[in-house]
Scaffold this active site. Sequence first.
Site, mmCIF file in Angstrom:
data_model
loop_
_atom_site.group_PDB
_atom_site.id
_atom_site.type_symbol
_atom_site.label_atom_id
_atom_site.label_comp_id
_atom_site.label_asym_id
_atom_site.label_seq_id
_atom_site.Cartn_x
_atom_site.Cartn_y
_atom_site.Cartn_z
ATOM 1 N N ASN A 9 0.875 -1.183 0.000
ATOM 2 C CA ASN A 9 0.000 0.000 0.000
ATOM 3 C C ASN A 9 0.908 1.228 0.000
ATOM 4 O OD1 ASN A 9 -1.836 2.009 0.377
ATOM 5 N ND2 ASN A 9 -2.374 1.433 2.479
ATOM 6 N N LYS A 11 0.035 4.199 -0.416
ATOM 7 C CA LYS A 11 -0.703 5.373 0.090
ATOM 8 C C LYS A 11 -0.510 6.556 -0.862
ATOM 9 C CE LYS A 11 0.033 3.607 4.703
ATOM 10 N NZ LYS A 11 -0.298 3.778 6.086
ATOM 11 N N HIS A 99 -9.783 0.796 4.375
ATOM 12 C CA HIS A 99 -8.540 1.030 5.117
ATOM 13 C C HIS A 99 -8.844 1.977 6.277
ATOM 14 C CE1 HIS A 99 -4.505 2.398 6.092
ATOM 15 N NE2 HIS A 99 -4.058 1.306 5.473
ATOM 16 N N GLU A 101 -7.382 4.467 7.392
ATOM 17 C CA GLU A 101 -7.218 5.896 7.079
ATOM 18 C C GLU A 101 -8.465 6.421 6.363
ATOM 19 O OE1 GLU A 101 -3.412 5.529 5.142
ATOM 20 O OE2 GLU A 101 -2.536 4.965 7.072
ATOM 21 N N GLU A 171 -5.667 -5.238 10.288
ATOM 22 C CA GLU A 171 -4.693 -4.177 10.521
ATOM 23 C C GLU A 171 -5.050 -3.407 11.788
ATOM 24 O OE1 GLU A 171 -2.560 -2.988 6.677
ATOM 25 O OE2 GLU A 171 -4.326 -1.735 6.848
ATOM 26 N N GLY A 177 1.900 2.293 10.700
ATOM 27 C CA GLY A 177 2.836 3.410 10.585
ATOM 28 C C GLY A 177 3.498 3.806 11.898
ATOM 29 N N SER A 217 2.964 -2.115 10.411
ATOM 30 C CA SER A 217 4.416 -2.071 10.640
ATOM 31 C C SER A 217 5.118 -3.397 10.315
ATOM 32 C CB SER A 217 4.728 -1.613 12.068
ATOM 33 O OG SER A 217 4.259 -0.295 12.250
HETATM 34 C C1 PEP Z 1 -1.028 0.179 5.866
HETATM 35 O O1 PEP Z 1 -1.083 1.339 5.531
HETATM 36 O O2 PEP Z 1 -1.901 -0.602 5.477
HETATM 37 C C2 PEP Z 1 0.074 -0.262 6.714
HETATM 38 C C3 PEP Z 1 0.010 -1.446 7.225
HETATM 39 O O3 PEP Z 1 1.098 0.633 6.908
HETATM 40 P P1 PEP Z 1 2.500 0.321 7.654
HETATM 41 O O4 PEP Z 1 3.044 -0.960 7.079
HETATM 42 O O5 PEP Z 1 3.361 1.511 7.334
HETATM 43 O O6 PEP Z 1 2.204 0.187 9.100
#
Ligand code: PEP
Length: 261
Positions: A9, A11, A99, A101, A171, A177, A217
């Site tokens: 992803n 983003k 997601h 976000e 997630e 992040g 992460s």
């Molecule tokens: C994500 O945005 O779906 C995500 C898991 O980000 P990160 O790996 O940076 O935590």
Amino acid sequence: MRVPILAANWKMNLSRREAKNLVEDLLKVAQPFQQNQQREVVLCPSAHLLVEVGSLLEGKSNYGLGAQNVYWKESGAFTGELSSTMLRDCGCSHAIIGHSERRAYFHETDKDCYQKVEAALQNNLVPILCVGESLEQREAGKTKEIVLNQLQGALKGQSLSSGDKLVIAYEPIWAIGTGKTDTPEGAESTIAVLRQELGNLFGERIAQQVRLLYGGSVNPGNIDALMAQPNIDGALVGGASLKAESFARIVNYQTQASLAN
Ligand code: PEP
């Protein structure tokens, strides 16, 4: 056997030039087809990169192209939105839906996710449906309740002919992040509950086919332990997918069998 999926992803990142360099570097360093180790890689760039990234992936049968969002209407006066037909037209095989976000900043609800999943399934776009709890919800012991509600809200009533047409990403919001990751056992336990619920919704055969990913992460240092869990079928990766070397290491995660060789 469920073929693992390593999804990136990106983003709202990368210029056209940066994206081209990243894909070219990734194709050089990642070798997702190892003996008896088929892996699918899905790159989810921002919308302005879809066509270009899609053309760089042409002919790479183990690579898919994913959008980061999709709208449920087919066409019309919906300024700024992209339909699943349009995404198919750009070469997409997958679309991230729900997601955290998008839920937090764009107020997406489970009902929105339901309509997006429905539109994606109807147009042969594999939804990567994201679910996850906040830190507050986790500390209140509500993780499973929250993710089950999100799963049911987006999926209950959908018609699914086969489990390989759906991907779920667990997630935890507090892990996205932040550099904090759920433990492999913790992620496995939540993901196992999600699979059980898929069995209630769609039957055991389909539940066993759905790929369930962990996201939050994920990096080259924790991917092997996560992938060693029986119900974790891959990862949705944000930050670590923006560097070819780190994402290539994630794609080429090591299994117990490969470490023994
Ligand atoms: C994500 O945005 O779906 C995500 C898991 O980000 P990160 O790996 O940076 O935590």
